[in-house]
Motif scaffolding. Structure first.
Motif, PDB file in Angstrom:
ATOM      1  N   THR A 152     -69.347  83.970  26.403  1.00 45.03           N
ATOM      2  CA  THR A 152     -70.740  84.195  26.494  1.00 45.03           C
ATOM      3  C   THR A 152     -71.501  83.742  25.170  1.00 45.03           C
ATOM      4  O   THR A 152     -72.647  82.868  25.432  1.00 45.03           O
ATOM      5  CB  THR A 152     -71.077  85.854  26.697  1.00 45.03           C
ATOM      6  OG1 THR A 152     -70.303  86.355  27.472  1.00 45.03           O
ATOM      7  CG2 THR A 152     -72.615  86.027  26.924  1.00 45.03           C
ATOM      8  N   THR A 153     -71.252  83.855  24.059  1.00 46.57           N
ATOM      9  CA  THR A 153     -71.898  83.326  22.862  1.00 46.57           C
ATOM     10  C   THR A 153     -71.849  81.884  22.765  1.00 46.57           C
ATOM     11  O   THR A 153     -72.983  81.259  22.542  1.00 46.57           O
ATOM     12  CB  THR A 153     -71.384  84.047  21.684  1.00 46.57           C
ATOM     13  OG1 THR A 153     -71.638  85.299  21.557  1.00 46.57           O
ATOM     14  CG2 THR A 153     -71.763  83.418  20.340  1.00 46.57           C
ATOM     15  N   LYS A 180     -63.725  85.129  35.425  1.00 48.18           N
ATOM     16  CA  LYS A 180     -63.639  85.341  34.141  1.00 48.18           C
ATOM     17  C   LYS A 180     -64.399  86.501  33.764  1.00 48.18           C
ATOM     18  O   LYS A 180     -63.674  87.309  33.517  1.00 48.18           O
ATOM     19  CB  LYS A 180     -64.093  84.069  33.285  1.00 48.18           C
ATOM     20  CG  LYS A 180     -63.748  83.842  32.008  1.00 48.18           C
ATOM     21  CD  LYS A 180     -64.516  84.860  31.015  1.00 48.18           C
ATOM     22  CE  LYS A 180     -64.175  84.542  29.512  1.00 48.18           C
ATOM     23  NZ  LYS A 180     -64.818  85.302  28.466  1.00 48.18           N
ATOM     24  N   THR A 189     -62.204  93.252  27.507  1.00 50.63           N
ATOM     25  CA  THR A 189     -62.686  93.754  26.121  1.00 50.63           C
ATOM     26  C   THR A 189     -62.835  95.377  26.237  1.00 50.63           C
ATOM     27  O   THR A 189     -62.573  95.991  25.116  1.00 50.63           O
ATOM     28  CB  THR A 189     -64.135  93.229  26.086  1.00 50.63           C
ATOM     29  OG1 THR A 189     -64.256  91.832  26.537  1.00 50.63           O
ATOM     30  CG2 THR A 189     -64.936  93.496  24.861  1.00 50.63           C
ATOM     31  N   TRP A 217     -71.728  92.754  30.431  1.00 46.76           N
ATOM     32  CA  TRP A 217     -70.178  92.944  30.957  1.00 46.76           C
ATOM     33  C   TRP A 217     -69.377  93.370  30.050  1.00 46.76           C
ATOM     34  O   TRP A 217     -68.314  94.444  30.292  1.00 46.76           O
ATOM     35  CB  TRP A 217     -69.607  91.586  31.547  1.00 46.76           C
ATOM     36  CG  TRP A 217     -70.511  90.909  32.293  1.00 46.76           C
ATOM     37  CD1 TRP A 217     -71.438  89.926  32.140  1.00 46.76           C
ATOM     38  CD2 TRP A 217     -70.425  91.698  33.905  1.00 46.76           C
ATOM     39  NE1 TRP A 217     -71.928  89.718  33.642  1.00 46.76           N
ATOM     40  CE2 TRP A 217     -71.524  90.781  34.409  1.00 46.76           C
ATOM     41  CE3 TRP A 217     -69.946  92.441  34.600  1.00 46.76           C
ATOM     42  CZ2 TRP A 217     -71.686  90.880  35.913  1.00 46.76           C
ATOM     43  CZ3 TRP A 217     -70.082  92.740  35.699  1.00 46.76           C
ATOM     44  CH2 TRP A 217     -71.148  91.842  36.432  1.00 46.76           C
ATOM     45  N   CYS A 218     -69.322  93.033  28.615  1.00 44.86           N
ATOM     46  CA  CYS A 218     -68.425  93.666  27.749  1.00 44.86           C
ATOM     47  C   CYS A 218     -68.850  95.350  27.484  1.00 44.86           C
ATOM     48  O   CYS A 218     -67.782  96.058  27.757  1.00 44.86           O
ATOM     49  CB  CYS A 218     -68.372  93.085  26.360  1.00 44.86           C
ATOM     50  SG  CYS A 218     -67.788  91.246  26.434  1.00 44.86           S
ATOM     51  N   GLY A 219     -69.943  95.419  27.193  1.00 45.84           N
ATOM     52  CA  GLY A 219     -70.575  96.731  26.916  1.00 45.84           C
ATOM     53  C   GLY A 219     -69.978  97.761  27.995  1.00 45.84           C
ATOM     54  O   GLY A 219     -69.566  98.885  27.897  1.00 45.84           O
ATOM     55  N   CYS A 236     -77.071 101.822  23.734  1.00 46.71           N
ATOM     56  CA  CYS A 236     -78.226 101.335  23.320  1.00 46.71           C
ATOM     57  C   CYS A 236     -78.469  99.716  23.754  1.00 46.71           C
ATOM     58  O   CYS A 236     -77.463  98.981  23.887  1.00 46.71           O
ATOM     59  CB  CYS A 236     -78.210 101.113  21.656  1.00 46.71           C
ATOM     60  SG  CYS A 236     -77.921 102.594  20.866  1.00 46.71           S
ATOM     61  N   VAL A 238     -81.836  96.580  25.016  1.00 50.09           N
ATOM     62  CA  VAL A 238     -82.928  96.088  24.872  1.00 50.09           C
ATOM     63  C   VAL A 238     -83.539  95.676  26.268  1.00 50.09           C
ATOM     64  O   VAL A 238     -84.777  95.511  26.293  1.00 50.09           O
ATOM     65  CB  VAL A 238     -83.018  95.071  23.729  1.00 50.09           C
ATOM     66  CG1 VAL A 238     -83.037  95.506  22.447  1.00 50.09           C
ATOM     67  CG2 VAL A 238     -81.936  93.809  24.145  1.00 50.09           C
ATOM     68  N   SER A 293     -67.616  93.820  18.559  1.00 46.40           N
ATOM     69  CA  SER A 293     -66.524  93.280  19.477  1.00 46.40           C
ATOM     70  C   SER A 293     -67.250  92.218  20.274  1.00 46.40           C
ATOM     71  O   SER A 293     -66.911  91.548  21.128  1.00 46.40           O
ATOM     72  CB  SER A 293     -66.065  94.240  20.472  1.00 46.40           C
ATOM     73  OG  SER A 293     -64.745  93.628  20.724  1.00 46.40           O
ATOM     74  N   GLY A 294     -68.600  91.721  19.566  1.00 44.74           N
ATOM     75  CA  GLY A 294     -69.409  90.684  20.017  1.00 44.74           C
ATOM     76  C   GLY A 294     -68.493  89.521  19.363  1.00 44.74           C
ATOM     77  O   GLY A 294     -67.855  89.524  18.358  1.00 44.74           O
ATOM     78  N   HIS A 295     -68.950  88.154  19.682  1.00 40.84           N
ATOM     79  CA  HIS A 295     -68.342  87.309  19.071  1.00 40.84           C
ATOM     80  C   HIS A 295     -68.490  86.848  17.631  1.00 40.84           C
ATOM     81  O   HIS A 295     -67.469  86.610  16.828  1.00 40.84           O
ATOM     82  CB  HIS A 295     -68.791  85.616  19.881  1.00 40.84           C
ATOM     83  CG  HIS A 295     -67.848  84.507  19.462  1.00 40.84           C
ATOM     84  ND1 HIS A 295     -66.737  84.570  20.094  1.00 40.84           N
ATOM     85  CD2 HIS A 295     -67.919  83.633  18.678  1.00 40.84           C
ATOM     86  CE1 HIS A 295     -66.004  83.313  19.600  1.00 40.84           C
ATOM     87  NE2 HIS A 295     -66.858  82.861  18.598  1.00 40.84           N
ATOM     88  N   ASN A 340     -61.256  93.842  18.535  1.00 40.10           N
ATOM     89  CA  ASN A 340     -60.140  93.705  19.445  1.00 40.10           C
ATOM     90  C   ASN A 340     -58.845  92.892  19.058  1.00 40.10           C
ATOM     91  O   ASN A 340     -57.777  92.930  19.448  1.00 40.10           O
ATOM     92  CB  ASN A 340     -60.451  93.598  20.852  1.00 40.10           C
ATOM     93  CG  ASN A 340     -61.278  92.522  21.354  1.00 40.10           C
ATOM     94  OD1 ASN A 340     -61.840  91.753  20.188  1.00 40.10           O
ATOM     95  ND2 ASN A 340     -61.119  91.756  22.489  1.00 40.10           N
TER      96      ASN A 340
END
Ligand SMILES: NC(=O)c1ccc[n+]([C@@H]2O[C@H](COP(=O)([O-])OP(=O)(O)OC[C@H]3O[C@@H](n4cnc5c(N)ncnc54)[C@H](O)[C@@H]3O)[C@@H](O)[C@H]2O)c1
Length: 419
Positions: A152-153, A180, A189, A217-219, A236, A238, A293-295, A340
């Motif tokens: 994603t990033t 994917k 994730t 998707w990950c959250g 949380c 936004v 766990s984000g990029h 991860n």
């Protein structure tokens, strides 16, 4: 130097683990068999910048079976599995540049070694190779026909480059394939992030308040799995739609500063910067565990944490304790890098089977189609996505129904209504 890995003596152990993962990657294996026969990537130079894990090793074997000439480097300084890197060099003949824990300078030296390979195709996870080629090695652009992007990033960065007219070749956004992100980002994730937190801390999740920042998707995957283990999940967000979805899925939703006051474990998966910042550190209760766990390692304001702490020490491998001026302790996992991959082994093979089937088929697609494509970011062709879903179902032994002719006609017509 035609490779740079920690220790070639680890190669046999790495090979055994690569084979173990391969046994759970049947879709990729079937593509590898076809690639072996048809050689669709014959002689194509590929520079891949991916997490150097057992699953990636099986993708490298597949590309090589297709005839590609590959160099691999890491897409994160902490995600390399050193035994896998050794096995790739020793047993599979893949030039690999990656060492777990490499410093930032070495990380970029390794990326530069991959660029020195004069790629015709790039394969990124986070767009570091694409970014570096455009910024530092524009001469390398000449021979490049196209690329792929895994996460994603990276897709967000590439879309921004394309918007500015800065992107000079076509790239397929593998992340956007349904086979994917619906599976890798969510189930992969979800499971592996908790695996990382648990391996690093050995803390019980049941009964604990676990905060998830980002309900993408990950959250969603992290929240779902944490809830399944008995954690009280707080989300949380936004984005009002995602926040509403989290409420309807049964989670408490609140601003990050409020969540900080009750959080036992906090996982960020937003792709955003400073999601856990000064105000949250100040509101946190004693003993909170925070990780990302984000990029990129920018989701937590680590620089502030280091500056504001009165003492810092490693209390377990990859667990740092920060004592703040008010005496409260905050525990940071894996220096804010992907928990991860740094504290566990990344996504399980069975889900990477689909992500990397997309990578392999998109590499083949690029070889065939690149001449027709303008510079830009492209979705994975729907036929590739559907073929991977069908293959995956077949390997799982799941059969489904087909539309009858009557149903197909009904679903594609507008004349029939209430009877
Ligand atoms: N750990 C892994 O192995 C792994 C796997 C896949 C993707 N990723 C990475 O995880 C990140 C998220 O990916 P995704 O596919 O879920 O993306 P996504 O776009 O589906 O979701 C991200 C969510 O974060 C929210 N968000 C943004 N800023 C926020 C903030 N300040 N506070 C709270 N929420 C905020 C957005 O509104 C969005 O809903 C990306 O960086 C991606 O590259 C990591």
């Amino acid at each position: 130097m035609d490779h740079h890995v920690k220790d070639l003596a680890l190669a046999d152990a790495g090979k055994a683990r690569i084979e173990w993962a391969d046994a759970d990657m049947p879709v990729l294996a079937s593509i590898r068999e076809r690639f072996e026969r048809e050689k669709p990537l014959d002689g194509i130079r590929i520079s891949a910048c991916l997490h150097v894990t057992t699953e990636t090793a099986n993708l490298m074997r597949t590309l090589k079976a297709g005839g590609a000439d590959i160099v691999l480097c890491a897409s994160n300084p902490l995600s390399t599995q050193d035994d896998v890197a050794a096995a790739l060099v020793q047993h599979y003949g893949v030039r690999t540049y990656s060492i777990k824990g490499e410093d930032t300078e070495t990380y970029y030296e390794h990326i530069d070694a991959a660029i020195a390979h004069k790629p015709q195709m790039t394969m990124d996870d986070g767009a570091d190779v694409v970014g570096r080629i455009h910024a530092k090695f524009p001469e390398a652009l000449e021979g490049i026909i196209g690329g792929t992007e895994e996460t994603t990033t990276g897709v967000i960065r590439l879309a921004a480059m394309a918007e500015d007219g800065a992107l000079k070749y076509p790239i397929v956004a593998v992340n956007e394939a349904k086979t994917k992100h619906l599976f890798d980002n969510r189930y992969g994730t979800g499971q592996s992030t908790l695996d990382g937190v648990i391996r690093a801390t050995n803390r019980l999740l049941a009964g604990r308040t676990l905060v998830v920042s980002g309900y993408g998707w990950c959250g969603r995957g992290v929240a779902m799995r944490a809830s399944g283990m008995g954690a009280n999940v707080v989300v949380c967000e936004v984005d009002p739609l995602k926040a509403l979805e989290a409420v309807m899925d049964g989670y408490r939703v609140m601003p990050a500063v409020e969540a900080a006051a009750i959080c036992d474990i906090w996982i960020t998966v937003t792709g955003d910067i400073h999601v856990i910042d000064v105000a949250m550190f100040e509101a946190m209760k004693d003993g909170a565990i925070i990780c990302n766990s984000g990029h990129f390692n920018v989701e937590i304001n680590i620089a502030h944490l280091r500056e504001a702490a009165t003492s810092v020490r490693e209390v377990r491998p990859l667990v740092e304790e920060f004592v703040m001026k008010n005496g409260k302790r905050i525990f940071l996992l894996a220096d804010g890098r992907l928990v991860n991959l740094a504290c566990a082994e990344g996504h399980p093979a069975n889900v990477m089977d689909m992500s990397f089937a997309n990578q392999a088929l998109c590499a083949e697609y690029m070889v065939n189609q690149a001449a027709e494509l303008e510079p830009g970011v492209y979705d994975v062709p729907v036929e590739i996505d559907e073929s991977i879903a069908a293959l995956k179902l077949a390997t799982l032994g799941v059969k489904i129904d087909e539309l009858t002719e009557e149903q197909a006609t009904y679903l594609s017509s507008w004349q029939e209504g209430t009877v």
